[in-house]
Design a protein around this motif. Sequence first.
Motif, short mmCIF file in Angstrom:
data_model
loop_
_atom_site.label_atom_id
_atom_site.label_comp_id
_atom_site.label_asym_id
_atom_site.label_seq_id
_atom_site.Cartn_x
_atom_site.Cartn_y
_atom_site.Cartn_z
N PHE A 173 -1.50 -6.47 17.54
CA PHE A 173 -0.17 -7.02 17.80
C PHE A 173 0.46 -7.38 16.47
N LEU A 174 1.61 -6.81 16.19
CA LEU A 174 2.37 -7.13 14.99
C LEU A 174 3.68 -7.80 15.39
N GLY A 175 4.23 -8.53 14.45
CA GLY A 175 5.52 -9.20 14.66
C GLY A 175 5.52 -10.50 13.91
N THR A 222 -1.62 -7.32 5.49
CA THR A 222 -1.13 -6.58 4.32
C THR A 222 -1.49 -5.11 4.48
N LEU A 223 -0.85 -4.28 3.67
CA LEU A 223 -1.14 -2.85 3.69
C LEU A 223 -2.60 -2.59 3.31
N ALA A 269 -8.07 -0.92 4.87
CA ALA A 269 -9.49 -1.30 4.94
C ALA A 269 -9.97 -1.34 6.40
N LEU A 270 -9.12 -1.81 7.29
CA LEU A 270 -9.45 -1.84 8.72
C LEU A 270 -9.67 -0.42 9.23
N ASP A 271 -8.75 0.49 8.90
CA ASP A 271 -8.90 1.88 9.33
C ASP A 271 -10.20 2.48 8.83
N TYR A 274 5.87 -13.58 5.95
CA TYR A 274 5.74 -12.40 6.81
C TYR A 274 6.63 -11.27 6.27
N ASN A 275 7.88 -11.58 5.98
CA ASN A 275 8.81 -10.55 5.51
C ASN A 275 8.40 -9.99 4.16
N ARG A 276 7.81 -10.81 3.33
CA ARG A 276 7.38 -10.38 2.00
C ARG A 276 6.11 -9.52 2.05
N ASP A 277 5.12 -9.95 2.84
CA ASP A 277 3.79 -9.35 2.78
C ASP A 277 3.41 -8.47 3.97
N THR A 278 3.85 -8.86 5.16
CA THR A 278 3.30 -8.24 6.38
C THR A 278 4.23 -7.22 7.02
N ALA A 279 5.53 -7.35 6.84
CA ALA A 279 6.47 -6.45 7.51
C ALA A 279 6.21 -4.98 7.15
#
Length: 194
Positions: free
Chosen positions: A5-7, A89-90, A95-97, A154-159
């Motif tokens: 879940f992202l957001g 983060t990207l 790393a998850l993939d 969130y907007n800086r790192d996760t979006a």
Amino acid sequence: MRLIFLGPPGAGKGTQATRIVAKHGIPQLSTGDMLRAAVAAGTPVGLKAKTVMDSGGLVSDEIVIGIVADRIEEPDAKKGFILDGFPRTLAQAEALDAMLAEKGLKLDKVLELKVDQTKLVDRIVRRAEEAKAAGQPVRKDDDPEVFKTRLDAYNRDTAIVAPYYDKRGQLTPIDGMQPIDQVTGAIEQALEAR
């Protein structure tokens, strides 16, 4: 069913994850909860995390991925899981993939709750008022100033994580501004369309 879940904060990820957990019987995995459990259990990766946390540092992506890797091996996660608030983060997404691929697993869906960020502060204030009125504790992050700081982070790192999954054809956007039950219905439709 392995889901992310992202957001942004306040988008309703926790509310929706709780409903998916209840309906599908898969656990919602929070990295904070997993870190605390690994430390308490004294697992090898938990001991590494404890050393970092005790010194006041941030736990590395490598440690977090190790904790996720251990957690998804537990019996309750065999049918699947929901990652809520991770990856942030990207680098964590990549790393998850890689970790899932090593285990011969893949994500089934990445759901992004799309919301009008200008209306989120009102939503958070209302959530805090409802909690107070019900005699429940108000979440620390429901303070508007704290919330704005979290939203900026969130907007800086996760979006940027959503476009990563979109390019891979795994992202399903969900209108998170709809009433809660309609958001749940849209999520269920997306899950059935696997």
